[in-house]
Design a protein around this motif. Structure first.
Motif, PDB file in Angstrom:
ATOM      1  N   LEU A 215       0.806  -1.224   0.000  1.00  0.00           N
ATOM      2  CA  LEU A 215       0.000   0.000   0.000  1.00  0.00           C
ATOM      3  C   LEU A 215       0.840   1.276   0.000  1.00  0.00           C
ATOM      4  O   LEU A 215       0.330   2.358  -0.290  1.00  0.00           O
ATOM      5  CB  LEU A 215      -0.922   0.012   1.223  1.00  0.00           C
ATOM      6  CG  LEU A 215      -1.971  -1.097   1.287  1.00  0.00           C
ATOM      7  CD1 LEU A 215      -2.678  -1.073   2.635  1.00  0.00           C
ATOM      8  CD2 LEU A 215      -2.985  -0.952   0.160  1.00  0.00           C
ATOM      9  N   LEU A 216       2.110   1.157   0.344  1.00  0.00           N
ATOM     10  CA  LEU A 216       2.943   2.348   0.524  1.00  0.00           C
ATOM     11  C   LEU A 216       3.052   3.239  -0.712  1.00  0.00           C
ATOM     12  O   LEU A 216       2.953   4.472  -0.588  1.00  0.00           O
ATOM     13  CB  LEU A 216       4.342   1.942   1.005  1.00  0.00           C
ATOM     14  CG  LEU A 216       4.429   1.404   2.440  1.00  0.00           C
ATOM     15  CD1 LEU A 216       5.859   0.994   2.765  1.00  0.00           C
ATOM     16  CD2 LEU A 216       3.926   2.440   3.442  1.00  0.00           C
ATOM     17  N   PRO A 217       3.268   2.693  -1.929  1.00  0.00           N
ATOM     18  CA  PRO A 217       3.381   3.593  -3.089  1.00  0.00           C
ATOM     19  C   PRO A 217       2.134   4.442  -3.315  1.00  0.00           C
ATOM     20  O   PRO A 217       2.239   5.648  -3.574  1.00  0.00           O
ATOM     21  CB  PRO A 217       3.619   2.613  -4.256  1.00  0.00           C
ATOM     22  CG  PRO A 217       4.254   1.421  -3.624  1.00  0.00           C
ATOM     23  CD  PRO A 217       3.568   1.288  -2.293  1.00  0.00           C
ATOM     24  N   ALA A 218       0.946   3.823  -3.213  1.00  0.00           N
ATOM     25  CA  ALA A 218      -0.300   4.571  -3.428  1.00  0.00           C
ATOM     26  C   ALA A 218      -0.521   5.593  -2.314  1.00  0.00           C
ATOM     27  O   ALA A 218      -1.056   6.684  -2.559  1.00  0.00           O
ATOM     28  CB  ALA A 218      -1.487   3.614  -3.511  1.00  0.00           C
ATOM     29  N   ALA A 219      -0.100   5.258  -1.091  1.00  0.00           N
ATOM     30  CA  ALA A 219      -0.218   6.207   0.014  1.00  0.00           C
ATOM     31  C   ALA A 219       0.724   7.386  -0.187  1.00  0.00           C
ATOM     32  O   ALA A 219       0.359   8.545   0.059  1.00  0.00           O
ATOM     33  CB  ALA A 219       0.081   5.512   1.338  1.00  0.00           C
ATOM     34  N   ALA A 220       1.941   7.092  -0.655  1.00  0.00           N
ATOM     35  CA  ALA A 220       2.923   8.154  -0.899  1.00  0.00           C
ATOM     36  C   ALA A 220       2.456   9.095  -2.009  1.00  0.00           C
ATOM     37  O   ALA A 220       2.748  10.297  -1.989  1.00  0.00           O
ATOM     38  CB  ALA A 220       4.277   7.543  -1.257  1.00  0.00           C
ATOM     39  N   ILE A 224      -4.461   7.095  -1.594  1.00  0.00           N
ATOM     40  CA  ILE A 224      -5.197   6.353  -0.572  1.00  0.00           C
ATOM     41  C   ILE A 224      -4.823   6.851   0.817  1.00  0.00           C
ATOM     42  O   ILE A 224      -3.814   7.554   0.992  1.00  0.00           O
ATOM     43  CB  ILE A 224      -4.912   4.833  -0.651  1.00  0.00           C
ATOM     44  CG1 ILE A 224      -3.451   4.536  -0.282  1.00  0.00           C
ATOM     45  CG2 ILE A 224      -5.261   4.273  -2.019  1.00  0.00           C
ATOM     46  CD1 ILE A 224      -3.143   3.049  -0.121  1.00  0.00           C
ATOM     47  N   ARG A 225      -5.618   6.466   1.785  1.00  0.00           N
ATOM     48  CA  ARG A 225      -5.341   6.756   3.187  1.00  0.00           C
ATOM     49  C   ARG A 225      -5.344   5.430   3.941  1.00  0.00           C
ATOM     50  O   ARG A 225      -6.322   4.673   3.866  1.00  0.00           O
ATOM     51  CB  ARG A 225      -6.406   7.698   3.752  1.00  0.00           C
ATOM     52  CG  ARG A 225      -6.212   8.051   5.215  1.00  0.00           C
ATOM     53  CD  ARG A 225      -7.044   9.252   5.629  1.00  0.00           C
ATOM     54  NE  ARG A 225      -8.470   9.096   5.352  1.00  0.00           N
ATOM     55  CZ  ARG A 225      -9.132   9.775   4.417  1.00  0.00           C
ATOM     56  NH1 ARG A 225      -8.504  10.645   3.650  1.00  0.00           N
ATOM     57  NH2 ARG A 225     -10.425   9.584   4.236  1.00  0.00           N
ATOM     58  N   ILE A 226      -4.264   5.136   4.628  1.00  0.00           N
ATOM     59  CA  ILE A 226      -4.178   3.908   5.422  1.00  0.00           C
ATOM     60  C   ILE A 226      -4.773   4.208   6.797  1.00  0.00           C
ATOM     61  O   ILE A 226      -4.298   5.082   7.514  1.00  0.00           O
ATOM     62  CB  ILE A 226      -2.722   3.424   5.550  1.00  0.00           C
ATOM     63  CG1 ILE A 226      -2.114   3.181   4.162  1.00  0.00           C
ATOM     64  CG2 ILE A 226      -2.667   2.131   6.367  1.00  0.00           C
ATOM     65  CD1 ILE A 226      -0.641   2.784   4.177  1.00  0.00           C
ATOM     66  N   LYS A 291      13.309  -0.449   4.234  1.00  0.00           N
ATOM     67  CA  LYS A 291      12.737   0.010   2.966  1.00  0.00           C
ATOM     68  C   LYS A 291      11.337  -0.555   2.757  1.00  0.00           C
ATOM     69  O   LYS A 291      10.450   0.124   2.238  1.00  0.00           O
ATOM     70  CB  LYS A 291      13.654  -0.406   1.815  1.00  0.00           C
ATOM     71  CG  LYS A 291      13.113  -0.068   0.438  1.00  0.00           C
ATOM     72  CD  LYS A 291      14.041  -0.585  -0.651  1.00  0.00           C
ATOM     73  CE  LYS A 291      13.444  -0.324  -2.041  1.00  0.00           C
ATOM     74  NZ  LYS A 291      14.320  -0.868  -3.116  1.00  0.00           N
ATOM     75  N   HIS A 292      11.138  -1.810   3.167  1.00  0.00           N
ATOM     76  CA  HIS A 292       9.856  -2.488   2.946  1.00  0.00           C
ATOM     77  C   HIS A 292       8.948  -2.468   4.181  1.00  0.00           C
ATOM     78  O   HIS A 292       7.874  -3.062   4.155  1.00  0.00           O
ATOM     79  CB  HIS A 292      10.103  -3.931   2.521  1.00  0.00           C
ATOM     80  CG  HIS A 292      10.815  -4.066   1.207  1.00  0.00           C
ATOM     81  ND1 HIS A 292      10.178  -3.852   0.005  1.00  0.00           N
ATOM     82  CD2 HIS A 292      12.104  -4.373   0.911  1.00  0.00           C
ATOM     83  CE1 HIS A 292      11.045  -4.028  -0.979  1.00  0.00           C
ATOM     84  NE2 HIS A 292      12.214  -4.346  -0.459  1.00  0.00           N
ATOM     85  N   LYS A 293       9.378  -1.794   5.255  1.00  0.00           N
ATOM     86  CA  LYS A 293       8.621  -1.759   6.521  1.00  0.00           C
ATOM     87  C   LYS A 293       8.420  -3.163   7.091  1.00  0.00           C
ATOM     88  O   LYS A 293       7.387  -3.487   7.661  1.00  0.00           O
ATOM     89  CB  LYS A 293       7.250  -1.077   6.323  1.00  0.00           C
ATOM     90  CG  LYS A 293       7.321   0.330   5.791  1.00  0.00           C
ATOM     91  CD  LYS A 293       8.155   1.238   6.674  1.00  0.00           C
ATOM     92  CE  LYS A 293       8.234   2.652   6.084  1.00  0.00           C
ATOM     93  NZ  LYS A 293       9.261   3.485   6.721  1.00  0.00           N
ATOM     94  N   TRP A 294       9.435  -4.014   6.947  1.00  0.00           N
ATOM     95  CA  TRP A 294       9.402  -5.350   7.511  1.00  0.00           C
ATOM     96  C   TRP A 294      10.005  -5.323   8.912  1.00  0.00           C
ATOM     97  O   TRP A 294      11.025  -4.660   9.149  1.00  0.00           O
ATOM     98  CB  TRP A 294      10.221  -6.320   6.665  1.00  0.00           C
ATOM     99  CG  TRP A 294       9.675  -6.592   5.304  1.00  0.00           C
ATOM    100  CD1 TRP A 294       8.385  -6.462   4.888  1.00  0.00           C
ATOM    101  CD2 TRP A 294      10.423  -7.055   4.166  1.00  0.00           C
ATOM    102  NE1 TRP A 294       8.265  -6.819   3.565  1.00  0.00           N
ATOM    103  CE2 TRP A 294       9.495  -7.186   3.099  1.00  0.00           C
ATOM    104  CE3 TRP A 294      11.763  -7.378   3.949  1.00  0.00           C
ATOM    105  CZ2 TRP A 294       9.887  -7.625   1.827  1.00  0.00           C
ATOM    106  CZ3 TRP A 294      12.152  -7.817   2.693  1.00  0.00           C
ATOM    107  CH2 TRP A 294      11.218  -7.934   1.644  1.00  0.00           C
TER     108      TRP A 294
END
Length: 323
Positions: A215-220, A224-226, A291-294
């Motif tokens: 979801l991160l690219p679309a949020a950036a 979208i809103r997470i 980078k991937h929020k892992w």
């Protein structure tokens, strides 16, 4: 209600027996060659994990990666079946897997389960999230849940996997924690996270459940809103509240890790464990995870076996309620 599915986040493995593996120093790339088997297509969560791990192994001189095989089909079942039925072909192979390995075995999608292959190590914990279009009236999980309670048939939620799979299960856990009858949920299954997201942005559904990283690219981009994430604590670098902080007792993660063929020797499994755990302690891997929020989730040996057994039990209970 607590789900009982809580992943232990480890900065390192503290098992004394495993720590003894490091006495001989780091594994050299010339000593290990590894092929990665990926049950899904390029660009998905399995693929990203395998290629990120492979890149880190080579960059830190822990192994030479001979290649990546994307063997798609049957929701990942084709690759699993190949590993089980043709172990000699995959003698130097690590297959990336995740929570769906347990879920799809429980629901009958897979004819094999994690006990039919050889667990090596989990590496990361990737959390789930609920997102809505940037123009949505839902500002937080409270407003989303209120609408879901008032008229669940009107709040259709898309996910990038099929019914009774990871995204549907996440929605079920949120509903259960909210006191919403699971049979009233309207879940729209899509073929992958991108299709689910596109379906929402096209106005066909009200929200999407997916992995945070997807979801991160679309949020950036501001599309979208997470609304919330399923981690116990806020994720570093992500200004999104947890489900728990919004009154929902949901802590759930999609672990990802590696397995090798059935019948692998103890020596080979120990070598792979040492390789992966040693690499996980490097700055290169820490940067890649960020980078991937892992989140780190390094489990091996008896800890890993116990973790998988508990996942099987806990996930089985919630799946029975969703069916």
């Amino acid at each position: 209600m607590s789900t009982g599915i809580r992943s232990t986040t480890l900065k390192s493995v503290t098992t004394a027996a495993l720590m003894g593996l490091f006495l001989t120093g780091p594994v050299l790339a010339k000593e290990i060659e590894v092929q990665f088997l990926i049950p899904g297509g390029e660009g998905g969560g399995w693929d990203t994990t395998a290629r990120t791990v492979g890149g880190a192994l080579e960059e830190t001189n822990h192994a030479t990666v001979k290649g990546y095989e994307n063997l798609t089909g049957a929701g990942g079942g084709r690759a699993l079946l190949s590993l089980v039925n043709d172990p000699e072909k995959h003698s130097n192979t690590l297959m990336v897997q995740s929570t769906p390995l347990v879920i799809r075995a429980l629901t009958g999608v897979y004819q094999n389960n994690w006990q039919d292959i050889t667990p090596v190590a989990t590496m990361i914990s990737a959390y789930q999230a609920v997102a809505v279009p940037a123009t949505s009236s839902f500002e937080d999980m409270s407003s989303f849940v209120a609408a879901l309670k008032e008229n669940p048939k009107d709040v259709v939620v898309a996910g990038g996997s099929g019914r009774l799979s990871l995204d549907h299960l996440t929605l079920g856990l949120i509903a259960q924690a909210s006191g919403i009858q699971l049979e009233k949920l309207r879940y729209s299954s899509a073929d992958g996270g991108k299709e689910a997201l596109d379906r929402m942005l096209d106005g066909k559904v009200k929200a999407v459940v997916s992995g945070v990283g997807e979801l991160l690219p679309a949020a950036a981009d501001g599309r979208i809103r997470i609304l919330g994430v399923t981690s116990a604590e806020p994720l570093t670098g992500l200004d999104v509240p947890t489900m728990k902080s919004q009154g929902l007792d949901v802590v759930f993660s999609n672990w990802r890790g590696f397995f090798t063929a059935p019948g692998a020797s103890e020596e080979q499994v120990a070598t792979y464990r040492k390789m992966l755990v040693s690499m996980s302690e490097t700055g290169t891997w820490t940067e890649a995870r960020g980078k991937h929020k892992w989140e780190p989730l390094v489990l091996v040996g008896d800890e890993l076996t116990a973790f998988l057994a508990k996942q099987e039990k806990d996930l089985g209970e919630i799946l029975n309620k969703l069916q």
